[in-house]
Design a protein around this motif. Sequence first.
Motif, PDB file in Angstrom:
ATOM      1  N   MET A  88       0.816  -1.039   0.181  1.00 10.66           N
ATOM      2  CA  MET A  88      -0.028   0.061  -0.102  1.00 10.66           C
ATOM      3  C   MET A  88       0.881   1.313   0.007  1.00 10.66           C
ATOM      4  SD  MET A  88      -3.360  -0.524   2.261  1.00 10.66           S
ATOM      5  CE  MET A  88      -2.408  -0.630   3.836  1.00 10.66           C
ATOM      6  N   SER A  89       2.176   1.197   0.684  1.00 16.59           N
ATOM      7  CA  SER A  89       2.971   2.171   0.829  1.00 16.59           C
ATOM      8  C   SER A  89       3.426   2.780  -0.847  1.00 16.59           C
ATOM      9  CB  SER A  89       3.988   2.094   1.535  1.00 16.59           C
ATOM     10  OG  SER A  89       4.795   0.867   1.331  1.00 16.59           O
ATOM     11  N   ALA A  90       3.420   2.055  -1.786  1.00 17.69           N
ATOM     12  CA  ALA A  90       4.072   2.060  -2.693  1.00 17.69           C
ATOM     13  C   ALA A  90       3.169   3.255  -3.879  1.00 17.69           C
ATOM     14  CB  ALA A  90       4.251   0.774  -4.030  1.00 17.69           C
ATOM     15  N   ALA A  91       4.002   4.052  -4.487  1.00 15.20           N
ATOM     16  CA  ALA A  91       3.243   5.015  -5.333  1.00 15.20           C
ATOM     17  C   ALA A  91       2.735   4.572  -6.721  1.00 15.20           C
ATOM     18  CB  ALA A  91       3.976   6.311  -5.388  1.00 15.20           C
ATOM     19  N   PRO A  92       1.620   4.946  -7.102  1.00 11.23           N
ATOM     20  CA  PRO A  92       1.237   4.580  -8.522  1.00 11.23           C
ATOM     21  C   PRO A  92       2.017   5.380  -9.569  1.00 11.23           C
ATOM     22  CG  PRO A  92      -0.363   6.006  -7.643  1.00 11.23           C
ATOM     23  CD  PRO A  92       0.881   5.927  -6.457  1.00 11.23           C
ATOM     24  N   VAL A  93       1.956   5.047 -10.971  1.00 13.09           N
ATOM     25  CA  VAL A  93       2.359   5.786 -11.977  1.00 13.09           C
ATOM     26  C   VAL A  93       1.537   7.127 -12.243  1.00 13.09           C
ATOM     27  CG1 VAL A  93       2.627   5.964 -14.399  1.00 13.09           C
ATOM     28  CG2 VAL A  93       3.413   3.964 -13.130  1.00 13.09           C
ATOM     29  N   VAL A 140       6.851   6.431 -10.725  1.00 10.80           N
ATOM     30  CA  VAL A 140       7.168   7.513 -11.680  1.00 10.80           C
ATOM     31  C   VAL A 140       5.989   8.685 -11.910  1.00 10.80           C
ATOM     32  CG1 VAL A 140       7.981   7.982 -14.084  1.00 10.80           C
ATOM     33  CG2 VAL A 140       9.179   6.071 -12.503  1.00 10.80           C
ATOM     34  N   ARG A 141       6.422   9.749 -12.000  1.00  9.85           N
ATOM     35  CA  ARG A 141       5.566  10.819 -12.742  1.00  9.85           C
ATOM     36  C   ARG A 141       6.155  11.244 -13.740  1.00  9.85           C
ATOM     37  NH1 ARG A 141       1.696  14.540 -10.436  1.00  9.85           N
ATOM     38  NH2 ARG A 141       1.623  13.374  -8.380  1.00  9.85           N
ATOM     39  N   VAL A 142       5.461  11.301 -14.860  1.00 12.90           N
ATOM     40  CA  VAL A 142       5.697  12.072 -16.094  1.00 12.90           C
ATOM     41  C   VAL A 142       4.855  13.160 -16.100  1.00 12.90           C
ATOM     42  CG1 VAL A 142       5.787  11.759 -18.589  1.00 12.90           C
ATOM     43  CG2 VAL A 142       5.751   9.675 -17.174  1.00 12.90           C
ATOM     44  N   ARG A 143       5.804  14.175 -16.203  1.00 16.91           N
ATOM     45  CA  ARG A 143       5.272  15.746 -15.904  1.00 16.91           C
ATOM     46  C   ARG A 143       4.626  16.320 -17.417  1.00 16.91           C
ATOM     47  NH1 ARG A 143       5.603  17.108 -10.889  1.00 16.91           N
ATOM     48  NH2 ARG A 143       7.033  16.048  -9.665  1.00 16.91           N
ATOM     49  N   ARG A 144       3.941  17.449 -17.096  1.00 15.58           N
ATOM     50  CA  ARG A 144       3.078  17.838 -18.194  1.00 15.58           C
ATOM     51  C   ARG A 144       3.943  18.408 -19.345  1.00 15.58           C
ATOM     52  NH1 ARG A 144      -1.834  21.280 -17.805  1.00 15.58           N
ATOM     53  NH2 ARG A 144      -2.056  22.136 -19.568  1.00 15.58           N
ATOM     54  N   GLY A 145       3.197  17.711 -20.725  1.00 12.86           N
ATOM     55  CA  GLY A 145       3.870  17.842 -21.863  1.00 12.86           C
ATOM     56  C   GLY A 145       5.062  17.202 -22.340  1.00 12.86           C
ATOM     57  N   ALA A 146       5.499  16.292 -21.574  1.00  9.93           N
ATOM     58  CA  ALA A 146       6.705  15.222 -21.593  1.00  9.93           C
ATOM     59  C   ALA A 146       6.234  14.204 -22.664  1.00  9.93           C
ATOM     60  CB  ALA A 146       7.108  14.710 -20.295  1.00  9.93           C
ATOM     61  N   VAL A 147       7.437  14.120 -23.450  1.00  8.38           N
ATOM     62  CA  VAL A 147       7.374  12.848 -24.507  1.00  8.38           C
ATOM     63  C   VAL A 147       8.101  11.507 -23.969  1.00  8.38           C
ATOM     64  CG1 VAL A 147       7.751  12.225 -27.018  1.00  8.38           C
ATOM     65  CG2 VAL A 147       6.735  14.414 -26.270  1.00  8.38           C
ATOM     66  N   VAL A 148       7.794  10.470 -24.053  1.00  7.11           N
ATOM     67  CA  VAL A 148       8.668   9.312 -23.810  1.00  7.11           C
ATOM     68  C   VAL A 148       8.708   8.643 -25.276  1.00  7.11           C
ATOM     69  CG1 VAL A 148       8.556   6.987 -22.530  1.00  7.11           C
ATOM     70  CG2 VAL A 148       7.809   9.176 -21.157  1.00  7.11           C
ATOM     71  N   THR A 166      12.407   4.815 -15.228  1.00  6.38           N
ATOM     72  CA  THR A 166      12.508   4.497 -14.082  1.00  6.38           C
ATOM     73  C   THR A 166      12.611   5.625 -12.811  1.00  6.38           C
ATOM     74  OG1 THR A 166      14.933   4.598 -14.249  1.00  6.38           O
ATOM     75  CG2 THR A 166      13.800   2.328 -14.670  1.00  6.38           C
ATOM     76  N   ARG A 167      12.248   6.950 -13.378  1.00  6.36           N
ATOM     77  CA  ARG A 167      12.699   7.902 -12.728  1.00  6.36           C
ATOM     78  C   ARG A 167      11.739   9.021 -13.312  1.00  6.36           C
ATOM     79  NH1 ARG A 167      18.803   9.817 -13.195  1.00  6.36           N
ATOM     80  NH2 ARG A 167      19.012   7.535 -13.074  1.00  6.36           N
ATOM     81  N   ASP A 168      11.230  10.135 -12.436  1.00  4.28           N
ATOM     82  CA  ASP A 168      10.269  11.155 -12.909  1.00  4.28           C
ATOM     83  C   ASP A 168      10.953  11.671 -14.253  1.00  4.28           C
ATOM     84  OD1 ASP A 168       9.013  10.435 -10.763  1.00  4.28           O
ATOM     85  OD2 ASP A 168       9.218  12.200  -9.724  1.00  4.28           O
ATOM     86  N   VAL A 169       9.799  12.186 -14.926  1.00  4.78           N
ATOM     87  CA  VAL A 169      10.317  12.853 -16.230  1.00  4.78           C
ATOM     88  C   VAL A 169      10.039  14.364 -16.137  1.00  4.78           C
ATOM     89  CG1 VAL A 169      10.003  13.069 -18.681  1.00  4.78           C
ATOM     90  CG2 VAL A 169       9.953  10.699 -17.651  1.00  4.78           C
ATOM     91  N   PRO A 170      10.904  15.342 -16.131  1.00  3.63           N
ATOM     92  CA  PRO A 170      10.456  16.766 -16.150  1.00  3.63           C
ATOM     93  C   PRO A 170       9.543  17.323 -17.128  1.00  3.63           C
ATOM     94  CG  PRO A 170      12.918  16.311 -15.823  1.00  3.63           C
ATOM     95  CD  PRO A 170      12.492  15.223 -16.392  1.00  3.63           C
ATOM     96  N   GLU A 171       8.759  18.432 -16.859  1.00  3.17           N
ATOM     97  CA  GLU A 171       7.806  19.193 -17.908  1.00  3.17           C
ATOM     98  C   GLU A 171       8.571  19.265 -19.175  1.00  3.17           C
ATOM     99  OE1 GLU A 171       5.267  23.012 -17.780  1.00  3.17           O
ATOM    100  OE2 GLU A 171       5.305  21.896 -15.928  1.00  3.17           O
TER     101      GLU A 171
END
Length: 230
Positions: free
Chosen positions: A155-160, A178-186, A193-198
């Motif tokens: 339960m402590s784990a954060a979702p995508v 992981v959080r993929v921030r606004r306007g990003a492209v993957v 495996t880590r957050d993607v900046p805006e």
Amino acid sequence: MDAREIIDYIAGAKKRTPVRLYVKEREPVDYGGATVFGAGDKIVFGDWEELRPIVEANRGKIENYLIESDCRNSAVPLLDVKNLRARVEPGAILREGVELGENAVVMMGAILNIGASVGAGSMIDMGAVLGGRATVGKNCHIGAGAVLAGVIEPMSAAPVVVEDDVLIGANAVVIEGVRVRRGAVVAAGAVVTRDVPENMVVAGCPARIVKEKDARTTDKTALETALRNL
């Protein structure tokens, strides 16, 4: 739904094995609380744990029967999509507890697990998988075969979390938390495996920033509003 709500829901849910029973009768049979269509040759809808003893007890009255079933002891039924202001194509699997925003599109073969959320105008393309509690914002495109990892336990784990206006390429994988921030492209095939900046473009395994989104990238990744029309 948060993790505790999902766990409590699954733990407390009656596990069901829904079946369609096609029956050719010699004599009428009482199928209890099941739903029955026809006379003589009947189609019976119900739970196998309730219908099995009825069928066994009435074998002398039944000439022949056929059972159709696609799950066993299922705790989470499929989402009723009839009244959604969204487009759900054949073969998509959405479990109860999924949320779809207005004009969202879910294409063939996509799988959305309990607790997943898709914002208005976003498209989940063919064969994409949104695990439990995965969150997609507005006006996103999740490419064919992409996976947003699900997190129900621990339960402590954060979702995508995918914020608004994000494009995730085909067969990309976004790991839990992981959080993929606004306007990003993957990029296609990336493993994030880590957050993607805006407004950044990431690629590779593991994914790394390759550039800031520019006009050319914006043109190449522009979404077509017409595809979201109902």
